[in-house]
Design a protein around this motif. Structure first.
Motif, PDB file in Angstrom:
ATOM      1  N   ASP A 186       6.059  -6.379  -3.901  1.00  0.00           N
ATOM      2  CA  ASP A 186       6.396  -5.192  -3.921  1.00  0.00           C
ATOM      3  C   ASP A 186       7.547  -4.497  -4.906  1.00  0.00           C
ATOM      4  OD1 ASP A 186       4.617  -4.294  -1.772  1.00  0.00           O
ATOM      5  OD2 ASP A 186       6.008  -4.403  -0.317  1.00  0.00           O
ATOM      6  N   GLN A 187       8.414  -5.768  -4.965  1.00  0.00           N
ATOM      7  CA  GLN A 187       9.449  -5.370  -6.170  1.00  0.00           C
ATOM      8  C   GLN A 187       9.147  -5.423  -7.505  1.00  0.00           C
ATOM      9  OE1 GLN A 187      12.478  -8.767  -5.565  1.00  0.00           O
ATOM     10  NE2 GLN A 187      13.221  -7.623  -3.858  1.00  0.00           N
ATOM     11  N   LEU A 188       8.039  -6.351  -7.695  1.00  0.00           N
ATOM     12  CA  LEU A 188       7.125  -6.303  -9.012  1.00  0.00           C
ATOM     13  C   LEU A 188       6.596  -5.125  -9.259  1.00  0.00           C
ATOM     14  CD1 LEU A 188       6.718  -8.285 -11.587  1.00  0.00           C
ATOM     15  CD2 LEU A 188       4.758  -9.114 -10.278  1.00  0.00           C
ATOM     16  N   LEU A 189       5.820  -4.755  -8.297  1.00  0.00           N
ATOM     17  CA  LEU A 189       5.015  -3.296  -8.436  1.00  0.00           C
ATOM     18  C   LEU A 189       6.070  -2.361  -8.611  1.00  0.00           C
ATOM     19  CD1 LEU A 189       2.428  -1.743  -7.959  1.00  0.00           C
ATOM     20  CD2 LEU A 189       3.088  -1.360  -5.411  1.00  0.00           C
ATOM     21  N   ALA A 190       7.044  -2.488  -8.006  1.00  0.00           N
ATOM     22  CA  ALA A 190       8.281  -1.256  -8.008  1.00  0.00           C
ATOM     23  C   ALA A 190       8.530  -1.040  -9.739  1.00  0.00           C
ATOM     24  CB  ALA A 190       9.254  -1.359  -7.052  1.00  0.00           C
ATOM     25  N   GLU A 191       8.931  -2.381 -10.109  1.00  0.00           N
ATOM     26  CA  GLU A 191       9.625  -2.500 -11.425  1.00  0.00           C
ATOM     27  C   GLU A 191       8.450  -2.107 -12.421  1.00  0.00           C
ATOM     28  OE1 GLU A 191      11.097  -6.463 -11.701  1.00  0.00           O
ATOM     29  OE2 GLU A 191      12.538  -5.599 -13.502  1.00  0.00           O
ATOM     30  N   HIS A 192       7.414  -2.437 -12.429  1.00  0.00           N
ATOM     31  CA  HIS A 192       6.208  -2.092 -13.103  1.00  0.00           C
ATOM     32  C   HIS A 192       5.953  -0.553 -13.052  1.00  0.00           C
ATOM     33  CE1 HIS A 192       3.883  -5.413 -15.030  1.00  0.00           C
ATOM     34  NE2 HIS A 192       4.541  -6.015 -13.833  1.00  0.00           N
ATOM     35  N   ARG A 215       9.396   3.701   2.327  1.00  0.00           N
ATOM     36  CA  ARG A 215       9.925   4.135   1.152  1.00  0.00           C
ATOM     37  C   ARG A 215       8.676   3.800  -0.066  1.00  0.00           C
ATOM     38  NH1 ARG A 215      14.727   5.263  -1.300  1.00  0.00           N
ATOM     39  NH2 ARG A 215      15.800   5.242   0.746  1.00  0.00           N
ATOM     40  N   LYS A 216       7.745   2.942   0.280  1.00  0.00           N
ATOM     41  CA  LYS A 216       6.714   2.652  -1.116  1.00  0.00           C
ATOM     42  C   LYS A 216       5.913   3.727  -0.759  1.00  0.00           C
ATOM     43  CE  LYS A 216       3.839  -0.622  -0.381  1.00  0.00           C
ATOM     44  NZ  LYS A 216       3.065  -2.088  -0.347  1.00  0.00           N
ATOM     45  N   TRP A 262      14.606   1.988  -5.829  1.00  0.00           N
ATOM     46  CA  TRP A 262      15.245   1.605  -4.600  1.00  0.00           C
ATOM     47  C   TRP A 262      14.239   0.171  -4.149  1.00  0.00           C
ATOM     48  CZ3 TRP A 262      13.818   0.376   0.271  1.00  0.00           C
ATOM     49  CH2 TRP A 262      14.730   0.214   1.182  1.00  0.00           C
ATOM     50  N   LEU A 263      13.019   0.575  -4.282  1.00  0.00           N
ATOM     51  CA  LEU A 263      12.235  -0.839  -3.865  1.00  0.00           C
ATOM     52  C   LEU A 263      12.350  -1.860  -4.796  1.00  0.00           C
ATOM     53  CD1 LEU A 263       9.022   1.410  -3.173  1.00  0.00           C
ATOM     54  CD2 LEU A 263      10.183  -0.195  -1.495  1.00  0.00           C
TER      55      LEU A 263
END
Lengths: 415, 822
Positions: free
Chosen positions: A337-343, A305-306, A327-328
């Protein structure tokens, strides 16, 4: 001395000879062309079908009932030699019985029983190639690799053309990292095999050479293997990986990855690896369908997904990208990855990110920072490490090129 | 300038007309033949047919078990003619049967079997279908076609991906047969071609967007079957010259119950070219065999244009065959072998022309013809290489045998044995490429080459490189020409359809047997003499008009036998050198030590030698060490060896043994010592019916090794017939006026005792009445002129030296003789 007469005769001879050469060369060869129209013809009668048996030699036939009894006897660990039928059978029949019972035990995965039975019988009945093969294979299955290797070696010594024996021996040697020895066996297998077995031998050779760092040789063997087994997705994938390691032009490598993916219809991992390569090489359009397919096959895989989120982001498909980052943010098992996705989600949606922790310091986090800085036309963060990384270099360069030439900016950031 | 009435020149002019006449007759003959062909059997009768030699070699290692190997053999069909089919498989039994897939052949053998060879000669036709444009795809498929609509593991007719593909590529009118086939063909033929050696199923081809013939054909089949069109795969081989392992697959579609071929790989729509060999129908493997036998195979294909007439005795055309064609069928020999028999006489005519008109020399007169016939079986380059190899081997063997000093016949027998053994070993090595027939037929010229080696070795030991090069070149040209004649489909056709042509071949042989014109190389050789005289004669003229007509074989034999001719001359008081001793057989060699010990100066000679070969001149004897004319030291054993060789016939032009004899050393006349410091010079006088017609002085040089041999570098000095003075000199085709070694002036020297020389020469005719003869005379300081030998075939180089042709004096004399007779 009359030269004219000589010249006339010589000329005449040459003229006749040339005429013959001319006739030979230029008289059209008789080649009949059958011209046909397809008016309705009478139906063909089919011949009676006669199949060619692969090996129509008369085999020794052991009655099925007797075989069942002998099989049961073996399961009960009773020696075959005690069976009345075995006692009265000829040596050839006895060999056939051992072969059949070994086959049954092997097919039923009764490896230990098979080993035990053959040990009890001793060498006398173990001369058939198939019995030697079952014995070695059974030992390999139960984890006695050393013994299996010795038995395979004995088998191929007696039967140098035994393709399966050679291949299995090479695989066991490969597992023990004895690549040179494994290659020796595989070269023998290569010489005596055809078709798929030849393809397998060459694929194993290629894998060995890859392990040994001989990438060019590995590529040659993978290509050759594919010629004999063109539908084998795993070999295409291995070839693509070697080509990537050899730094061949990205379009060439990508085509190989795409072919591997095309054949690995339901193998998400193949699609993911092909898509990831496309993403890392900036071939976003080609990577997109591959990563979409990988995610469709394994919807809950956050790596897939990423990669999909990134490729949608690079292509400027902001809605789709936001959906994947969101979603991530929720489902990723990795905190970074969660932090990256949020950013990324906030940046793409032009929302404030001050309350968030800074992006991770790994290369992906650095690339995220660089990407967001370009998105927001803010100060460019450090990116030397990205440029030094084989995986991130191409994407970083593309990104920097876009920043330096805004007119070429393909990203459409308007909602 | 020769008089027009001059008979020899007149003959030449006559020959010129003969040439034109021959041209006209040949042209008329060709026209008549072409006209006849048009009238009777159309031009197509002499056009060549294209055939393919198809060979399949399968090898395997049974390793102690029985083995079964199966494959499909070329089968007869509307577009395939199998002219010959045979197989060789030692220790195996072949079993053939026809199936719906093709002609299956199965070999069963034991552990000793190891290979199978299949060889066929095929004649194929191309096929072109005209498909109806309005034919609709039928839903009503007869039951017998149902198998050709089914899905298989490799032809995934019902795969959603195949259906999806069809949705993308289908034409507007997807019920029209032609439109549907066009779409399928266009798509499959546009797939990237990849040379996969393994099978590719339809889906793989689709997914990869690339495939080999197999994948494209399977995808074609899947798409056609999806559209309810019965389709099947066909397997075979594309016949293209060379060796290969690749077979080929294409498809056949049932249109109106006829199987129409399509090959999306090589872009053949409803057609096939004439080099597609069909072996089986269906999605099958070409080979099936027992497991784990290290099976391998190879196709060898060779296309050939061959006379249609040579094939006519086979099959359905046998009824119309002529007697030659029937004979060929009866003998059961191959087309190529029969063509060799057929065209051998023509080759002989070609050799005649090459030698007598062009002047090519070769090793052995008809040997090139035999080499060429072997080349037709193994190929020109292989044949020529084999020829060179065998020749080299023969010369090497000869050189190795030389120290043994064997007699000629046993020496040749050993050569044949050695070459034969080496050839057999060689044939074992190339056994895969050669059929047994080719191998055996190749043996014949191989043996002939052994004889050639003898001549070649002579040229090498004599360092006669010019002759060696000329003969090698001439042999190569002759081989090539004969090879072409034997391979020519036009000539094969012509001779088998018109056996009457043999009559013309015989006429040609007679014509050239009587032709006395100059050879092409002689125009170059005598270019110097021709500047001064147009009555120069060539070898053909000499042989035909002079040697054959004026010299009897008995007298020629007598002239070649020096001892006998010396006796004959002595009877007529012609002074000749004495004979100190003669050695007729090896037993006589016992006398040699005592004989030569008596003399300080002597000459050893072979009785039937030629061109000065085998002659040893001893000038001094210092304590049993002999000093030769060139100053080299010779031991007794050297002389013994030479005499031994002479007796064994090493230098004989007559047979396999000879007589050695010893003459006293002739002391050069003091007046010639300055002119000829390097050896004894001699006078060559040419006589016709006892009348001197030309003369020259031959002066040895260092280059000629002290021999008076013009070809080896001796000087030829022209002599004035009236005065005996030298009027000019030549060496190696160049005019010179000084001796190259001493620098002494050569012209304006008058030979001593000239009239005596002329008289002696004429006396020789009385002793040995050769109509045309050469007399070699030397002038001894004390005894005066002595006749060394007479020659029944004196060479023609004298014309270059004296700048005088022989035609005029010969014709003058002949005219006088006829006048006297009249």
């Amino acid at each position: 001395m009359n030269s004219k007469s000589t010249f006339i005769h010589c000329l005449l001879f040459i003229v006749i000879f040339v005429a013959i050469v001319f006739a030979d060369r230029f008289l059209p060869a008789q080649s009949q062309v059958i011209k046909k129209s397809t008016t309705i013809a009478s139906l063909e009668e089919l011949y009676e079908e006669q199949e060619l048996k692969r090996n129509p030699l008369e085999d020794v036939v052991v009655p099925e009932l007797i075989l069942d009894e002998l099989h049961q006897q073996a399961l009960k660990r009773k020696p075959l030699t005690s069976h009345q039928w075995f006692k009265t059978a000829s040596y050839v029949e006895q060999e056939r019985i051992v072969e059949e019972v070994s086959d049954r035990l092997y097919q039923h995965r009764d490896y230990l029983l098979l080993i035990e039975m053959l040990e009890k019988l001793g060498d006398k009945y173990g001369m058939a190639a198939s019995v030697k093969f079952y014995s070695a294979a059974a030992n390999s299955r139960v984890g006695d690799v050393e013994k299996a290797i010795v038995q395979y070696q004995t088998l191929v010594e007696y039967f140098p053309n035994h393709q399966a024996g050679l291949l299995n021996l090479a695989i066991l040697l490969r597992k023990q990292q004895r690549f040179n020895l494994s290659n020796q066996v595989l070269h023998r297998a290569e010489n005596v095999s055809a078709g798929r077995k030849l393809a397998k031998a060459q694929s194993l050779l290629a894998s060995n050479y890859r392990e040994m760092g001989q990438l060019e040789l590995a590529r040659e063997y993978f290509i050759s293997s594919i010629e004999y087994r063109p539908n084998h997705a795993a070999t295409w994938l291995k070839l693509a990986n070697v080509e990537a390691e050899l730094d061949l032009p990205a379009t060439v490598v990508m085509q190989t990855f795409e072919r591997a993916a095309a054949l690995g219809v339901d193998q998400a991992n193949v699609f993911f690896r092909a898509g990831s390569y496309g993403l890392s090489q900036g071939l976003y359009q080609r990577a997109l369908p591959l990563l979409e397919k990988a995610s469709a096959l394994e919807a809950s895989d956050d790596e897939y997904r990423k990669a999909l989120a990134w490729v949608e982001t690079e292509l400027g498909n902001l809605a789709a990208a936001s959906k994947h980052w969101q979603w991530l943010k929720v489902h990723s098992s990795d905190a970074d990855d969660q932090l990256l996705a949020e950013h990324m989600f906030l940046a793409l949606n032009q929302q404030r990110r001050e309350r968030l922790k800074p992006l991770p310091k790994n290369l992906e986090g650095q690339y995220g920072r660089l990407f967001i800085s370009q998105l927001q036309t803010s100060k460019q963060p450090k990116h030397e490490r990205l440029l030094a990384s084989k995986k991130w270099q191409t994407r970083t360069n593309i990104l920097l090129a876009k920043r330096n030439n805004p007119s070429d900016l393909s990203l459409n950031l308007t909602h | 300038m020769a008089n027009f009435d001059n008979p020899i020149t007149a003959v030449s002019r006559k020959q010129q007309w003969n040439g034109w006449l021959m041209l006209a007759v040949s042209a008329m003959l060709v026209l008549a033949m072409v006209g006849y062909l048009y009238q009777q059997m159309s031009l197509s009768a002499i056009t060549p047919a294209k055939v393919f030699h198809y060979q399949l070699h399968m090898s395997f290692k049974p390793q102690g078990k029985d083995v079964v190997v199966g494959t499909y053999l070329p089968n007869e069909s509307e577009r395939q003619k199998v002219l010959r089919l045979r197989s060789e498989a030692a220790n195996m039994e072949r079993n053939d049967f026809n199936s719906s897939h093709g002609l299956v052949s199965r070999w069963r053998g034991n552990e000793a079997s190891e290979s199978i060879k299949v060889a066929a000669i095929l004649q194929l036709s191309s096929v072109q279908f005209d498909l109806p444009t309005d034919l609709a795809i039928s839903n009503d498929i007869p039951n017998i076609y149902l198998p050709y609509l089914m899905a298989t593991d490799d032809v995934q007719v019902h795969s959603p991906e195949i259906s999806a593909l069809w949705q993308q590529i289908k034409p507007q009118n997807d019920t029209n047969m032609l439109a549907v086939l066009n779409s399928i063909y266009n798509y499959t033929s546009s797939l990237e071609p990849l040379a996969f050696k393994g099978g590719t199923d339809a889906l793989t081809a689709l997914r990869l967007g690339a495939a080999s013939c197999n994948g494209k054909s399977r995808l074609f089949t899947a798409l056609a079957r999806l559209n309810n069109i019965p389709t099947r795969l066909v397997g075979g081989v594309i016949l293209k010259d060379g060796k290969k392992k690749t077979s080929h697959q294409w498809v056949e579609v049932s249109v109106n119950h006829q199987w129409v071929p399509f090959d999306p790989t090589n872009n053949h729509f409803a057609s096939l070219p004439d080099n597609y060999l069909e072996l089986y129908r269906g999605d099958l493997s070409l080979f099936s065999h027992t497991k784990n036998i290290d099976f391998d195979y190879q196709f060898t294909i060779e296309g050939q244009r061959i006379a249609q007439a040579l094939l006519a005795g086979e099959g359905d055309s046998a009824a119309n065959a002529n007697w030659l064609q029937k004979l060929k069928t009866k003998l059961g020999v191959s087309e190529q072998t029969f063509a060799i028999f057929l065209l051998m006489p023509l080759c002989a005519l070609v050799i005649t022309v090459l030698r007598n008109v062009f002047g090519f020399q070769s090793f052995g007169v008809f040997m090139p013809m035999l080499i060429a016939s072997a080349c037709t079986l193994v190929g020109l380059y292989v044949g020529l290489m084999g020829f060179v190899l065998v020749l080299a081997l023969a010369v090497a063997t000869y050189a190795l045998l030389a120290p043994l000093k064997l007699l000629k016949i046993p020496r040749l027998a050993i050569l044949i044995t050695v070459i034969n053994m080496i050839t057999l070993v060689g044939l074992m090595q190339v056994e895969q490429q050669l059929s047994l027939q080719s191998g055996l037929l190749s043996l014949f010229p191989v043996i002939v080459i052994s004889f050639v080696a003898d001549k070649m070795h002579d040229l090498i030991t004599q360092r006669d490189w010019t002759s060696l090069v000329k003969s090698t070149f001439g042999t190569a040209v002759s081989i090539f020409m004969c090879f072409y004649v034997l391979q020519s489909s036009t000539l094969q056709n012509a001779f088998i359809l018109f056996p009457e042509l043999y009559f013309f071949v015989v006429v040609g042989q007679i014509y050239f047997g009587r032709w006395t014109g100059a050879r092409l190389n002689e125009l170059l050789r005598f270019r110097h003499a021709r500047k001064f005289s147009d009555d120069v004669i060539g070898i053909n003229s000499r042989n035909k008009k002079l040697v054959n007509e004026l010299n009897s074989p008995q007298l020629l034999q007598l002239a070649a036998d020096k001892l006998s001719s010396k006796q004959a001359l002595a009877r007529y008081d012609v002074p000749v050198p004495g004979t100190l001793a003669r050695f007729d057989s090896l037993i006589d060699l016992k006398r040699l030590p005592k004989t030569i010990a008596k003399f300080d100066q002597f000459v050893v000679k072979p009785n039937a030698g030629s061109q000065g070969n085998g002659i040893l001149v001893i000038k001094d004897n210092i304590e049993k060490t002999f000093i030769s004319a060139s100053g080299k030291e010779k031991t007794f054993f050297d002389i013994y060896g030479l005499v031994h060789d002479i007796i064994n016939g090493h230098y004989s032009q007559l047979g396999d043994s000879d007589i050695a004899y010893i003459e006293p050393l002739i002391q050069q006349h003091s007046s010639l010592a300055k002119v000829s410091p390097d050896g004894l010079c001699d006078v060559r006088v040419v006589l016709l019916h006892g009348k001197v017609i030309n003369a020259m002085l031959r002066i040895p040089t260092k280059k000629s090794g002290g021999k008076a041999n013009l070809h080896q570098g001796a000087i030829g000095a022209a002599l004035d017939l009236k005065t005996g003075s030298i009027t000019g000199a030549r060496q190696f085709n160049q005019d010179i006026d000084r001796h190259p070694d001493s620098g002494a002036r050569l012209t304006d020297i008058q030979l001593p005792q000239w009239q005596q020389i002329l008289d002696m020469s004429e006396k020789c005719f009385a002793a040995i009445p050769l109509g045309y003869m050469g007399v070699d005379i030397c002038i001894d300081n004390t005894r005066g002129p002595l006749v060394l030998e007479v020659n029944g075939r004196p060479g023609l180089e004298i014309q270059n030296v004296t700048k005088r042709g022989l035609a005029t004096p010969i014709n003058d004399h002949l005219r006088q003789v006829s006048a006297v007779k009249a």
